[in-house]
Design an enzyme around this catalytic site. Sequence first.
Site, PDB file in Angstrom:
ATOM      1  N   SER A 127      49.302  16.448  43.225  1.00 43.07           N
ATOM      2  CA  SER A 127      48.967  16.623  41.813  1.00 43.07           C
ATOM      3  C   SER A 127      48.966  18.088  41.401  1.00 43.07           C
ATOM      4  CB  SER A 127      47.576  16.032  41.552  1.00 43.07           C
ATOM      5  OG  SER A 127      47.105  16.426  40.288  1.00 43.07           O
ATOM      6  N   TYR A 166      51.654  17.920  35.619  1.00 39.12           N
ATOM      7  CA  TYR A 166      51.016  17.846  34.308  1.00 39.12           C
ATOM      8  C   TYR A 166      51.632  18.988  33.533  1.00 39.12           C
ATOM      9  CZ  TYR A 166      47.398  14.425  35.512  1.00 39.12           C
ATOM     10  OH  TYR A 166      46.735  13.289  35.860  1.00 39.12           O
ATOM     11  N   THR A 192      53.910  13.083  34.906  1.00 37.48           N
ATOM     12  CA  THR A 192      52.936  12.108  34.402  1.00 37.48           C
ATOM     13  C   THR A 192      52.878  12.210  32.883  1.00 37.48           C
ATOM     14  OG1 THR A 192      51.693  12.153  36.446  1.00 37.48           O
ATOM     15  CG2 THR A 192      50.516  11.385  34.493  1.00 37.48           C
ATOM     16  N   LYS A 275      55.933   9.007  35.282  1.00 33.85           N
ATOM     17  CA  LYS A 275      54.800   8.178  35.719  1.00 33.85           C
ATOM     18  C   LYS A 275      53.926   7.819  34.523  1.00 33.85           C
ATOM     19  CE  LYS A 275      50.839   8.289  38.913  1.00 33.85           C
ATOM     20  NZ  LYS A 275      49.639   8.588  38.111  1.00 33.85           N
ATOM     21  N   HIS A 299      47.590   4.502  35.245  1.00 33.91           N
ATOM     22  CA  HIS A 299      46.697   5.545  35.758  1.00 33.91           C
ATOM     23  C   HIS A 299      45.413   4.916  36.327  1.00 33.91           C
ATOM     24  CE1 HIS A 299      46.835  10.073  35.317  1.00 33.91           C
ATOM     25  NE2 HIS A 299      45.642   9.938  35.846  1.00 33.91           N
ATOM     26  N   SER A 331      48.596   1.106  40.384  1.00 37.72           N
ATOM     27  CA  SER A 331      47.401   0.684  39.641  1.00 37.72           C
ATOM     28  C   SER A 331      46.917  -0.680  40.119  1.00 37.72           C
ATOM     29  CB  SER A 331      47.615   0.685  38.124  1.00 37.72           C
ATOM     30  OG  SER A 331      47.856   2.015  37.667  1.00 37.72           O
ATOM     31  N   VAL A 333      46.499  -1.508  43.488  1.00 37.14           N
ATOM     32  CA  VAL A 333      46.904  -1.871  44.850  1.00 37.14           C
ATOM     33  C   VAL A 333      45.750  -1.565  45.818  1.00 37.14           C
ATOM     34  CG1 VAL A 333      48.502  -1.349  46.729  1.00 37.14           C
ATOM     35  CG2 VAL A 333      49.310  -1.376  44.354  1.00 37.14           C
TER      36      VAL A 333
HETATM   37  C1  LIG Z   1      40.208  10.365  40.976  1.00 35.42           C
HETATM   38  C2  LIG Z   1      41.611  10.168  40.486  1.00 35.42           C
HETATM   39  C3  LIG Z   1      42.378  11.284  40.166  1.00 35.42           C
HETATM   40  C4  LIG Z   1      43.693  11.127  39.735  1.00 35.42           C
HETATM   41  N1  LIG Z   1      44.439  12.233  39.488  1.00 35.42           N
HETATM   42  C5  LIG Z   1      45.727  12.093  39.076  1.00 35.42           C
HETATM   43  C6  LIG Z   1      46.538  13.231  38.866  1.00 35.42           C
HETATM   44  O1  LIG Z   1      46.102  14.357  39.049  1.00 35.42           O
HETATM   45  N2  LIG Z   1      47.817  13.012  38.458  1.00 35.42           N
HETATM   46  C7  LIG Z   1      48.337  11.752  38.240  1.00 35.42           C
HETATM   47  O2  LIG Z   1      49.494  11.616  37.865  1.00 35.42           O
HETATM   48  N3  LIG Z   1      47.577  10.657  38.456  1.00 35.42           N
HETATM   49  C8  LIG Z   1      46.298  10.799  38.875  1.00 35.42           C
HETATM   50  N4  LIG Z   1      45.556   9.688  39.139  1.00 35.42           N
HETATM   51  C9  LIG Z   1      46.171   8.349  38.994  1.00 35.42           C
HETATM   52  C10 LIG Z   1      46.816   7.910  40.310  1.00 35.42           C
HETATM   53  O3  LIG Z   1      47.979   8.638  40.575  1.00 35.42           O
HETATM   54  C11 LIG Z   1      47.199   6.413  40.246  1.00 35.42           C
HETATM   55  O4  LIG Z   1      47.990   6.194  39.109  1.00 35.42           O
HETATM   56  C12 LIG Z   1      45.970   5.520  40.201  1.00 35.42           C
HETATM   57  O5  LIG Z   1      45.015   5.961  41.141  1.00 35.42           O
HETATM   58  C13 LIG Z   1      46.348   4.077  40.467  1.00 35.42           C
HETATM   59  O6  LIG Z   1      45.251   3.234  40.299  1.00 35.42           O
HETATM   60  P1  LIG Z   1      44.390   2.663  41.549  1.00 35.42           P
HETATM   61  O7  LIG Z   1      43.900   3.859  42.298  1.00 35.42           O
HETATM   62  O8  LIG Z   1      43.265   1.931  40.913  1.00 35.42           O
HETATM   63  O9  LIG Z   1      45.304   1.810  42.354  1.00 35.42           O
HETATM   64  C14 LIG Z   1      44.239   9.831  39.582  1.00 35.42           C
HETATM   65  C15 LIG Z   1      43.461   8.710  39.914  1.00 35.42           C
HETATM   66  C16 LIG Z   1      42.174   8.863  40.384  1.00 35.42           C
HETATM   67  C17 LIG Z   1      41.386   7.644  40.754  1.00 35.42           C
END
Ligand SMILES: Cc1cc2nc3c(=O)[nH]c(=O)nc-3n(C[C@H](O)[C@H](O)[C@H](O)COP(=O)(O)O)c2cc1C
Length: 402
Positions: A127, A166, A192, A275, A299, A331, A333
């Site tokens: 990230s 980002y 994203t 994404k 997300h 999302s 999994v």
């Molecule tokens: C604590 C946290 C931080 C996240 N940070 C980012 C990020 O920095 N960039 C991004 O594209 N997605 C981020 N995500 C989303 C994840 O890439 C992913 O889409 C998401 O965790 C999928 O859902 P799930 O964890 O419930 O399966 C984040 C998710 C969580 C839980």
Amino acid sequence: MSQLADFQNEIYLNGLADVLPGLPADLTRLEGLAQAKLSDTSFGYLAGSAGSEATARANRDAFDRWRIVPRMLRDVAERDLSVTVLGTPMPAPVLLAPIGVQSILHPDGELATARAAAATGLTMILSTAASCAMEDVAAANDAAADDAEGGGAEAGGGGARWYQLYWPKDRDLAVSFLERAKAAGYTALVVTVDTFTLAWRPRDLDRAYLPFLRGIGVANYFSDPVFQRAVGGPVTGENRQAALLHWVGQFGNPSLTWDDLAFLREHWDGPIALKGIQHPDDARRAVDTGTDGVIVSNHGGRQVDGAVASLDALPAVADAVGGQISVLFDSGVRTGADVAKALALGAEAVLLGRPYAFGLALDGEAGVRHVVRCVLAELELTLALSGHRTVSELSLDLLVRA
Ligand SMILES: Cc1cc2nc3c(=O)[nH]c(=O)nc-3n(C[C@H](O)[C@H](O)[C@H](O)COP(=O)(O)O)c2cc1C
């Protein structure tokens, strides 16, 4: 021949020496364990979603509404789950999703994740909001890949890693991020598009907790020469407040449009995936703009509360553009069986999110490794026990509506 399921034998054999796994094999139990270990603020940031968290629940419900229909007597002795996605060879179609600010979960943060990814041969997506600079993560990823006997080193000739952007307001800063990522060996770019501003997240709001404002998750910004120029030099005690305010101004970029993607293409010569795609028309637009892939994702329910479950959005997107560009999914999994369902519904590969972050919180690098090995072993067993030798054999035939 796939050996991912050997983890099962390893566990049972260790049992003969009274050695038990440190973490549960049922990954749905990790969240509760992580809650007991983390501070309220860290756990809230990790587990929380947007609004009433209806979309986060819908993500899970959508998986439960599909059931696998196993097929028998099909000779599944030789199994091979390996795939190549956006030019990256993988032992199985699973990647580690970009998750920011991992140092609130474990002091080693993204370095631990990078090592675990390399040790298991998986591709990590780093990230922009990481707590460690992308060059440090790359070094940890490569060193662990070199140490690994097989997996990572064989799969990618070093750690396999992609960079998640980002897109900051300042275009020079965006270009600087891309140039650094390229130089540090990140081979694909994940942009994203669903988080141009942070959503309404009650768990964080109730605790008035945003890690970035406390200087966590800004390492890629603070280490960047373009960012530093804008705040009068390297970030020290003196300009720290100004740097944090500058971050606030840079992070969000709500005026972006499809036309802006051409700019990224000019500055990134590797594959690009968007994404946060949920609508088939957006996926078609991604094809039209020369994008190499889309990641169907909401997300983890952290952006639009009330939004469609990501798994429910997947088939229409796969129908619209699958075969033309790569369709990835995340999302909700939680298990290897979930991965199999998403693959059957049209995903070329699947991003694992919160489960590995729970593993990180519970036991650092070893915790992430445990989670990855459980998911991969269960995925291979699910495929085999339902009558499949390879990922390409999976289709909607695998599933029935509950
Ligand atoms: C604590 C946290 C931080 C996240 N940070 C980012 C990020 O920095 N960039 C991004 O594209 N997605 C981020 N995500 C989303 C994840 O890439 C992913 O889409 C998401 O965790 C999928 O859902 P799930 O964890 O419930 O399966 C984040 C998710 C969580 C839980």
